[in-house]
Design a protein around this motif. Structure first.
Motif, PDB file in Angstrom:
ATOM      1  N   UNK A   1      10.762  -1.162   7.580  1.00  0.00           N
ATOM      2  CA  UNK A   1      10.746  -2.673   7.507  1.00  0.00           C
ATOM      3  C   UNK A   1       9.469  -2.367   6.160  1.00  0.00           C
ATOM      4  N   UNK A   2       8.952  -1.696   5.704  1.00  0.00           N
ATOM      5  CA  UNK A   2       7.786  -1.472   4.499  1.00  0.00           C
ATOM      6  C   UNK A   2       7.273  -0.319   4.224  1.00  0.00           C
ATOM      7  N   UNK A   3       7.837   0.654   2.992  1.00  0.00           N
ATOM      8  CA  UNK A   3       7.030   2.056   2.586  1.00  0.00           C
ATOM      9  C   UNK A   3       6.720   1.580   1.518  1.00  0.00           C
ATOM     10  N   UNK A   4       5.693   2.278   1.354  1.00  0.00           N
ATOM     11  CA  UNK A   4       4.647   2.191   0.377  1.00  0.00           C
ATOM     12  C   UNK A   4       3.762   3.453   0.360  1.00  0.00           C
ATOM     13  N   UNK A   5       3.041   3.359  -0.694  1.00  0.00           N
ATOM     14  CA  UNK A   5       1.965   4.234  -0.917  1.00  0.00           C
ATOM     15  C   UNK A   5       0.215   3.287  -0.898  1.00  0.00           C
ATOM     16  N   UNK A   6      -0.002   3.764   0.115  1.00  0.00           N
ATOM     17  CA  UNK A   6      -2.050   3.374   0.637  1.00  0.00           C
ATOM     18  C   UNK A   6      -2.366   3.620  -0.760  1.00  0.00           C
ATOM     19  N   UNK A   7      -2.885   2.745  -1.662  1.00  0.00           N
ATOM     20  CA  UNK A   7      -3.507   2.797  -3.102  1.00  0.00           C
ATOM     21  C   UNK A   7      -4.889   3.538  -2.192  1.00  0.00           C
ATOM     22  N   UNK A   8      -5.195   2.707  -1.368  1.00  0.00           N
ATOM     23  CA  UNK A   8      -6.973   3.573  -0.739  1.00  0.00           C
ATOM     24  C   UNK A   8      -6.807   4.769   0.228  1.00  0.00           C
ATOM     25  N   UNK A   9      -6.080   4.203   0.778  1.00  0.00           N
ATOM     26  CA  UNK A   9      -6.341   5.802   1.576  1.00  0.00           C
ATOM     27  C   UNK A   9      -5.568   7.388   1.138  1.00  0.00           C
ATOM     28  N   UNK A  10      -5.015   6.838   0.117  1.00  0.00           N
ATOM     29  CA  UNK A  10      -3.825   7.660  -0.500  1.00  0.00           C
ATOM     30  C   UNK A  10      -2.442   8.222   0.782  1.00  0.00           C
ATOM     31  N   UNK A  11      -2.081   7.463   1.105  1.00  0.00           N
ATOM     32  CA  UNK A  11      -1.447   7.969   2.760  1.00  0.00           C
ATOM     33  C   UNK A  11      -0.161   6.974   2.608  1.00  0.00           C
ATOM     34  N   UNK A  12       1.299   8.117   2.611  1.00  0.00           N
ATOM     35  CA  UNK A  12       1.992   7.154   3.019  1.00  0.00           C
ATOM     36  C   UNK A  12       2.361   6.037   3.885  1.00  0.00           C
ATOM     37  N   UNK A  13       2.735   5.609   3.779  1.00  0.00           N
ATOM     38  CA  UNK A  13       2.641   3.697   5.012  1.00  0.00           C
ATOM     39  C   UNK A  13       4.399   3.768   5.203  1.00  0.00           C
TER      40      UNK A  13
END
Length: 135
Positions: free
Chosen positions: A26-38
């Motif tokens: 549903x959503x694929x992103x890079x979380x810039x705050x945690x530097x995690x693939x989301x």
């Protein structure tokens, strides 16, 4: 694996498909705050304690984990190599006891693969006229 939305900034969610379609993240992103693939799974329907809903939940998690571990993500996004991953289940309603039991099992299994998991339940409240919001 099709993506509902791919946003490198972690903003914006479009074409949410929800748990009923395990072929879509549903959503694929890079979380810039945690530097995690989301990877996000969305569930807007109320939980109904059904076997079908539990099966959908399991299939959606399987698809996300497979995307992370089977090389599909690295082939499409080599720049994400070495990043930790987090799968979020975003619900409009609190999961029922059967779903929570399954979520606990899933959490323990994907933790072995160093994948984080979060369940986020929307805080919608009853509205402005409800006394439960009084301070």
């Amino acid at each position: 694996m099709r993506m509902g939305s791919c946003d490198q900034e972690g903003e914006g969610e479009s074409s949410m498909r929800g748990m009923a379609d395990p072929s879509v993240i549903d959503l694929f992103a890079l979380d810039r705050k945690t530097n995690e693939v989301l990877l996000v799974m969305q569930e807007s329907r109320p939980w109904d304690r059904s076997e079908e809903r539990l099966h959908q939940l399991q299939e959606k998690f399987n698809a996300c984990v497979s995307f992370l571990l089977d090389g599909e993500m690295m082939a499409a996004h080599p720049e994400l190599a070495g990043k930790t991953a987090r799968i979020e289940l975003r619900c409009d309603h609190m999961p029922d006891d059967r779903a929570l039991a399954l979520l606990n099992l899933i959490h323990d299994q994907i933790a072995l693969q160093e994948i984080k998991m979060e369940v986020i339940v929307a805080d919608r409240g009853c509205g402005d006229s409800c006394s439960c919001q009084e301070t």
